[in-house]
Scaffold this motif. Structure first.
Motif, PDB file in Angstrom:
ATOM      1  N   ASP A 568     -35.852  14.181  -0.436  1.00 49.09           N
ATOM      2  CA  ASP A 568     -36.104  14.976   0.770  1.00 49.09           C
ATOM      3  C   ASP A 568     -35.929  14.095   1.999  1.00 49.09           C
ATOM      4  O   ASP A 568     -35.652  12.905   1.906  1.00 49.09           O
ATOM      5  N   ASP A 569     -36.130  14.706   3.155  1.00 52.70           N
ATOM      6  CA  ASP A 569     -36.157  14.049   4.460  1.00 52.70           C
ATOM      7  C   ASP A 569     -34.854  13.335   4.823  1.00 52.70           C
ATOM      8  O   ASP A 569     -34.858  12.167   5.225  1.00 52.70           O
ATOM      9  N   PRO A 570     -33.695  13.986   4.720  1.00 49.05           N
ATOM     10  CA  PRO A 570     -32.465  13.308   5.151  1.00 49.05           C
ATOM     11  C   PRO A 570     -32.473  13.080   6.662  1.00 49.05           C
ATOM     12  O   PRO A 570     -32.980  13.893   7.428  1.00 49.05           O
ATOM     13  N   MET A 571     -31.907  11.975   7.076  1.00 50.39           N
ATOM     14  CA  MET A 571     -31.811  11.639   8.502  1.00 50.39           C
ATOM     15  C   MET A 571     -30.520  10.875   8.729  1.00 50.39           C
ATOM     16  O   MET A 571     -30.269   9.859   8.095  1.00 50.39           O
ATOM     17  N   TRP A 572     -29.667  11.398   9.629  1.00 51.71           N
ATOM     18  CA  TRP A 572     -28.365  10.801   9.901  1.00 51.71           C
ATOM     19  C   TRP A 572     -28.509   9.748  10.991  1.00 51.71           C
ATOM     20  O   TRP A 572     -29.134   9.999  12.026  1.00 51.71           O
ATOM     21  N   SER A 573     -27.925   8.577  10.783  1.00 53.77           N
ATOM     22  CA  SER A 573     -28.027   7.515  11.782  1.00 53.77           C
ATOM     23  C   SER A 573     -26.858   7.560  12.747  1.00 53.77           C
ATOM     24  O   SER A 573     -25.816   8.154  12.463  1.00 53.77           O
ATOM     25  N   SER A 574     -27.011   6.877  13.872  1.00 53.97           N
ATOM     26  CA  SER A 574     -25.925   6.785  14.850  1.00 53.97           C
ATOM     27  C   SER A 574     -24.760   5.978  14.318  1.00 53.97           C
ATOM     28  O   SER A 574     -23.646   6.048  14.848  1.00 53.97           O
ATOM     29  N   THR A 575     -24.980   5.189  13.262  1.00 58.35           N
ATOM     30  CA  THR A 575     -23.903   4.403  12.663  1.00 58.35           C
ATOM     31  C   THR A 575     -23.212   5.136  11.529  1.00 58.35           C
ATOM     32  O   THR A 575     -22.245   4.625  10.959  1.00 58.35           O
ATOM     33  N   GLY A 576     -23.704   6.335  11.159  1.00 63.81           N
ATOM     34  CA  GLY A 576     -22.999   7.160  10.199  1.00 63.81           C
ATOM     35  C   GLY A 576     -23.619   7.293   8.824  1.00 63.81           C
ATOM     36  O   GLY A 576     -23.146   8.087   8.012  1.00 63.81           O
ATOM     37  N   ARG A 577     -24.682   6.548   8.509  1.00 62.83           N
ATOM     38  CA  ARG A 577     -25.301   6.654   7.192  1.00 62.83           C
ATOM     39  C   ARG A 577     -26.445   7.661   7.223  1.00 62.83           C
ATOM     40  O   ARG A 577     -27.011   7.950   8.288  1.00 62.83           O
ATOM     41  N   ILE A 578     -26.778   8.183   6.058  1.00 65.80           N
ATOM     42  CA  ILE A 578     -27.916   9.088   5.915  1.00 65.80           C
ATOM     43  C   ILE A 578     -28.996   8.374   5.113  1.00 65.80           C
ATOM     44  O   ILE A 578     -28.721   7.779   4.066  1.00 65.80           O
ATOM     45  N   VAL A 579     -30.211   8.413   5.629  1.00 65.37           N
ATOM     46  CA  VAL A 579     -31.360   7.851   4.931  1.00 65.37           C
ATOM     47  C   VAL A 579     -32.194   8.999   4.394  1.00 65.37           C
ATOM     48  O   VAL A 579     -32.243  10.090   4.974  1.00 65.37           O
ATOM     49  N   PHE A 580     -32.885   8.788   3.265  1.00 67.42           N
ATOM     50  CA  PHE A 580     -33.717   9.823   2.659  1.00 67.42           C
ATOM     51  C   PHE A 580     -34.631   9.139   1.652  1.00 67.42           C
ATOM     52  O   PHE A 580     -34.490   7.941   1.362  1.00 67.42           O
ATOM     53  N   TRP A 581     -35.588   9.880   1.105  1.00 72.59           N
ATOM     54  CA  TRP A 581     -36.389   9.323   0.017  1.00 72.59           C
ATOM     55  C   TRP A 581     -36.046  10.037  -1.286  1.00 72.59           C
ATOM     56  O   TRP A 581     -35.603  11.180  -1.288  1.00 72.59           O
ATOM     57  N   SER A 582     -36.246   9.337  -2.375  1.00 66.41           N
ATOM     58  CA  SER A 582     -35.976   9.897  -3.694  1.00 66.41           C
ATOM     59  C   SER A 582     -36.945   9.270  -4.702  1.00 66.41           C
ATOM     60  O   SER A 582     -37.426   8.151  -4.505  1.00 66.41           O
ATOM     61  N   ARG A 583     -37.197  10.014  -5.789  1.00 67.30           N
ATOM     62  CA  ARG A 583     -37.981   9.481  -6.897  1.00 67.30           C
ATOM     63  C   ARG A 583     -37.063   8.976  -8.014  1.00 67.30           C
ATOM     64  O   ARG A 583     -37.472   8.902  -9.174  1.00 67.30           O
TER      65      ARG A 583
END
Length: 706
Positions: A568-583
Motif C-alpha cells: 500500500d501507500d504508493p508515492m511517486w518521487s520527483s526523480t521518477g521512482r515509486i516508494v511503497f510498503w510491502s509485506r
C-alpha cells in the motif's frame, strides 16, 4: 622561480557600488558593496554589527518558486554544516529577511588559484604541493559529510595567507535539481574540469572531484588545462576520449595525478588516498605540518579579486587597501524586524551525518563558460531577468529568492535553539508563534464533518493555513473524500472518494471546481507522476491489491506489480521512482520500484524488520519520511533515498503517522494521537520545533503541504 611578491599581479575590478535594486541590509548585516554576480545570483560585501567583514550570498529571484531547487539547497546546506572548516570556508549563518533568503560566509582574503596562475604563472614547487595537499584535505572533509563538490576548479580555490581554501561546493547539485525537468541531458560543471562520467550521464560520485583535483593540480603546475582549451563540445570529447597532457610533475604528484585522471571512476583513488600519498597521514596535524613547511604567502590578498577564464584580457595592476573601502553611503531603509538566523547546535545524542547518498537517474545542465568572482555561488553565469526596484531596497525583487551557497560550517557545529523552539516538544499554546522559515502556504487536509473515522467516514477535502481559525472546504458533500495530493504544477488536486462501498480516484482544479473521476481503485492514496500526466494507485478486487498507473489524457491503465504480498501507500518521487510498503519479506518494509521498467527488481530500503509504512518522498526525491513502529506507538522517521541515515524525528510514543513534506523540504507535517481525533503537528526536518497546528475544536487528517 622568483618570489610571487616580485611579480606584478593582475588587478580585478574593485567591489562595485550597489545598484538600485540591491539590498542595503540583509538580516543583521549591512551591505556595503557588490562583489560579483553569477549563475545563481549576487555576492555582497557586508559587515556584522561588530564590524566583521563577511560575504553575503543571495540567489536570483526566479529560483524562488522552484521546489526542486529549494529542497536541494536546504538538504545540501544541512550536509555542508557538518563539513570541517579546515581548508574550506566557514558558514556563519543563514536566514530569511522579508522574503529575501541569504547565507553569510567567512570572507576569505586572497586571490583565486585561477587569478594567481593567470597573472603570475605556475606555482613554485612548495606552493604546488601545498595546493595539492590543501585541496585534497578539503575534499576529504566534503566527502565525509556526504557531499560532492561537482564543480571543483581553480576559481573555487582561494590562496589565503594560511593556505588554500576550497569554496562553492554543494551548488551544482542544487542547480541540477532546479533544471532537471527543463534541461534534460545537459551537464552541470565547467569544461576542462569535469569528469567523463559527468558527460556520459552516469551517476555522480566523489570520484568526479578526484578527477577535477588532478586537472586543477596540473593547471597549477603548468598554467595549462591538461585537456587544452576549446568549445564545450571539444572539451567534453577530450575528457571522455583523449589522454591528458601533464608536462613534468614531481613525484609523488605525477603518479597521483595520473591515477586520478583514469577514465573509469572506480579505478581512481579516493580523496583520502590522495592525502595519504601526499603527506603520509590523513589527519589535520599532518596537513598543517605540510602547509606550514611548504606554503609561500601568496601576493597581498585582495578581497576584490575576481576569477577569469584562462586567456581572458587582464586588467592593469593597481594598489589596494587591506579591506576595501565601501562606496559612498546610500540612504538606509527604515528599520525592519530582524529575522532569526538559521544556526544550529547539536544535541548530545545527535546521530552522525548520513553516509554519502547515490544520485540516480539524474539529468544534467550544460555549463556556461563565462567568468565569475572568487566568492561566487554558482558554477555558471546565467542572465538574471531585470526586475523593477522594490519599495524596500533590501529585496532583490518581489517574491525574491532562496539562498544557495557553497560555504560550510565547522564539523561538529552546534544547533542553536531558536526562540520558538522548546526542546523538540510540542508547542500547544498558539500557532501565532511561527518559526523562522515556517511554511506560510496552506496545506491540503481531510476535514471530518462528523465523528466516526475510520469506521465511518464523513469527510471533505479542504485547505488549512496554520494559524487560521478554521479550514476552508474545497470539495464537500455526502461522499467520503480523503488523502488529497497536489499535482506537481499545483493546478490540480487528486484524492480518493468512497461512495456506497466503491472507491475511485478523483481529480479537481486547485479551487475545487471541475471534479471528475479518473479510475476505480481499491482504496488508499493516489499519487502524481513528476510530469503530472499519470496517477499511481492501488487497484484490484477480491485478492491481493496491486500498484497501477493511469494516464490522464487517454485513461490507459498499466499494472506495475503482480506478486502476492500485501502492499500500500504508493508515492511517486520527483526523480521518477515509486516508494511503497510491502509485506514481501515479513513485516511491513519500504521498497521502491521503477514505474517505467516495472519488471526490474524492487529495491528494499528498510531492512530492520520494524513495521514501516506511510512513505513520503522529500520534494527533491533525496529523502523519505515514513511511519515506523507498532501502530499504537509509532513515530516519524527520515532516511536517505537509499535507506541509509535513518533516524527518528518524533518520540514514537503517541501514534504518529501520515508524514508530509513542506514545499522547501525543511518541515514535515504529520498527525498524532487517536485515529478518530488526531492532531496535525509540524516539525523541522532536523527534529526541532515540534508544534500543534490543528485549530481548536476541529478534526483534520491526511495533511499534505507539497
Amino acid at each position: 622561480m622568483e618570489s610571487p611578491r616580485s611579480h606584478p599581479r593582475s588587478a580585478a575590478p574593485a567591489p562595485s557600488e550597489l545598484r538600485p535594486d540591491d539590498p542595503t541590509q540583509v538580516g543583521r548585516y549591512r551591505i556595503e558593496a557588490r562583489i560579483g554576480e553569477g549563475g545563481m545570483g549576487a555576492v555582497y560585501l557586508g559587515r556584522d554589527p561588530g564590524g566583521q567583514v563577511v560575504a553575503v550570498k543571495v540567489v536570483r529571484p526566479d529560483l524562488a518558486g522552484n521546489r526542486m531547487f529549494l529542497a536541494r539547497f536546504h538538504d545540501e546546506a544541512a550536509h555542508a554544516e557538518r563539513v570541517a572548516s579546515f581548508c574550506t570556508a566557514q558558514v556563519l549563518e543563514h536566514g530569511e529577511d522579508l522574503g529575501l533568503a541569504y547565507l553569510v560566509t567567512e570572507y576569505i582574503e586572497g586571490p583565486s588559484l585561477l587569478d594567481h596562475v593567470t597573472a603570475i604563472g605556475p606555482l613554485s614547487p612548495g606552493m604546488l604541493h601545498g595546493v595539492a595537499v590543501g585541496v585534497a584535505a578539503a575534499l576529504v572533509a566534503i566527502h565525509s559529510a556526504g557531499l560532492v563538490h561537482r564543480d571543483l576548479k581553480p576559481s573555487n580555490v582561494l590562496l589565503s595567507i594560511s593556505g588554500p581554501r576550497v569554496i562553492d561546493f554543494g551548488i551544482a547539485r542544487a542547480l541540477d535539481a532546479a533544471s532537471s525537468h527543463t534541461r534534460t541531458g545537459q551537464v552541470v560543471g565547467t569544461p576542462g574540469w569535469f569528469a567523463p562520467e559527468q558527460i556520459t550521464t552516469q551517476n555522480i560520485t566523489p570520484a568526479v572531484d578526484v578527477f577535477a583535483w588532478s586537472c586543477l593540480v596540473a593547471f597549477a603546475a603548468t598554467g595549462r588545462n591538461p585537456f587544452g582549451q576549446g568549445s564545450f563540445e571539444l572539451m567534453a570529447a577530450r575528457a571522455v576520449h583523449a589522454e591528458p597532457e601533464l608536462g613534468s610533475l614531481p613525484e609523488p604528484l605525477s603518479r597521483l595525478v595520473r591515477s586520478a585522471l583514469l577514465k573509469d571512476p572506480e579505478q581512481r583513488p579516493g580523496a583520502r588516498d590522495l592525502l595519504l600519498g601526499l603527506v603520509g597521514g590523513a589527519g589535520e596535524a599532518d596537513v598543517s605540518h605540510t602547509l606550514g613547511a611548504s606554503w609561500t604567502t601568496p601576493p597581498i590578498p585582495r578581497p576584490d579579486v575576481t576569477s577569469r577564464d584562462p586567456g581572458a584580457a587582464q586588467a592593469q595592476p593597481q594598489a589596494r587597501a587591506q579591506v576595501p573601502a565601501p562606496p559612498p553611503p546610500r540612504p538606509q531603509p527604515q528599520p525592519q524586524p530582524q529575522p532569526q538566523p538559521h544556526q544550529r547546535t547539536a544535541p548530545a545524542n545527535e546521530l552522525p551525518p548520513p553516509a554519502p547518498m547515490p544520485v540516480a537517474e539524474r539529468h544534467r545542465q550544460a555549463p556556461n563558460q563565462g567568468t565569475m568572482p572568487s566568492h561566487e555561488i554558482a558554477p555558471h553565469p546565467v542572465t538574471v531577468p531585470q526586475q523593477p526596484p522594490d519599495r524596500r531596497r533590501t529585496a532583490l525583487a518581489a517574491g525574491a529568492a532562496v539562498l544557495v551557497v557553497a560555504a560550510i560550517a565547522a564539523a561538529g557545529a552546534y544547533f542553536l535553539t531558536r526562540p520558538d523552539d522548546n526542546g523538540g516538544k510540542a508547542d500547544t499554546g498558539s500557532t501565532a508563534k511561527a518559526a523562522t522559515g515556517f511554511p506560510t502556504g496552506p496545506m491540503l487536509v481531510r476535514i471530518d464533518t462528523e465523528p466516526g473515522w475510520p469506521k465511518e467516514c464523513h469527510a471533505d477535502i479542504g485547505t488549512y493555513k496554520p494559524g487560521d481559525a478554521a479550514p476552508a472546504t474545497l470539495v464537500g458533500g455526502p461522499a467520503c473524500d480523503t488523502l488529497p495530493e497536489r499535482s506537481p504544477d499545483h493546478k490540480y488536486i487528486a484524492f480518493s472518494r468512497s461512495v456506497d462501498g466503491a472507491t475511485s480516484a478523483q481529480v479537481v482544479n486547485a479551487d475545487g471546481s471541475g471534479r471528475h473521476k479518473v479510475a476505480d481503485i481499491a482504496g488508499g492514496r493516489v499519487t502524481w507522476s513528476p510530469d503530472g500526466t499519470r496517477l499511481a494507485y492501488m487497484g484490484g478486487s477480491g485478492g491481493t491489491r496491486q500498484i497501477y498507473t493511469v494516464t490522464l489524457a487517454n485513461g490507459t491503465v498499466t499494472r506495475l506489480t503482480g506478486d502476492d504480498s500485501a502492499k500500500d501507500d504508493p508515492m511517486w518521487s520527483s526523480t521518477g521512482r515509486i516508494v511503497f510498503w510491502s509485506r514481501k519479506d515479513g513485516a511491513e518494509q519500504i521498497y521502491t520500484l521503477d514505474p517505467d521498467h516495472p519488471a526490474k527488481p524492487w529495491v528494499r530500503v528498510t531492512r530492520d524488520g520494524v513495521r514501516s509504512v506511510d512513505p513520503e518522498w522529500s520534494p527533491d526525491g533525496s529523502k523519505i519520511a515514513y511511519t515506523r513502529g507498532p501502530s499504537a506507538a509509532s513515530g516519524i522517521w527520515v532516511m536517505n533515498a537509499d535507506g541509509s541515515g535513518g533516524h527518528a524525528l518524533t518520540s514514537g510514543d503517541a501514534h504518529d503517522m501520515d508524514p508530509g513534506w513542506s514545499r522547501d523540504g525543511r518541515w514535515i507535517c504529520y498527525v498524532r494521537g487517536p485515529v478518530g481525533t488526531p492532531e496535525i503537528h509540524a516539525v523541522r526536518a532536523d527534529g526541532t520545533g515540534d508544534r500543534v497546528v490543528t485549530p481548536p475544536g476541529k478534526v483534520l487528517g491526511h495533511p499534505s503541504w507539497s
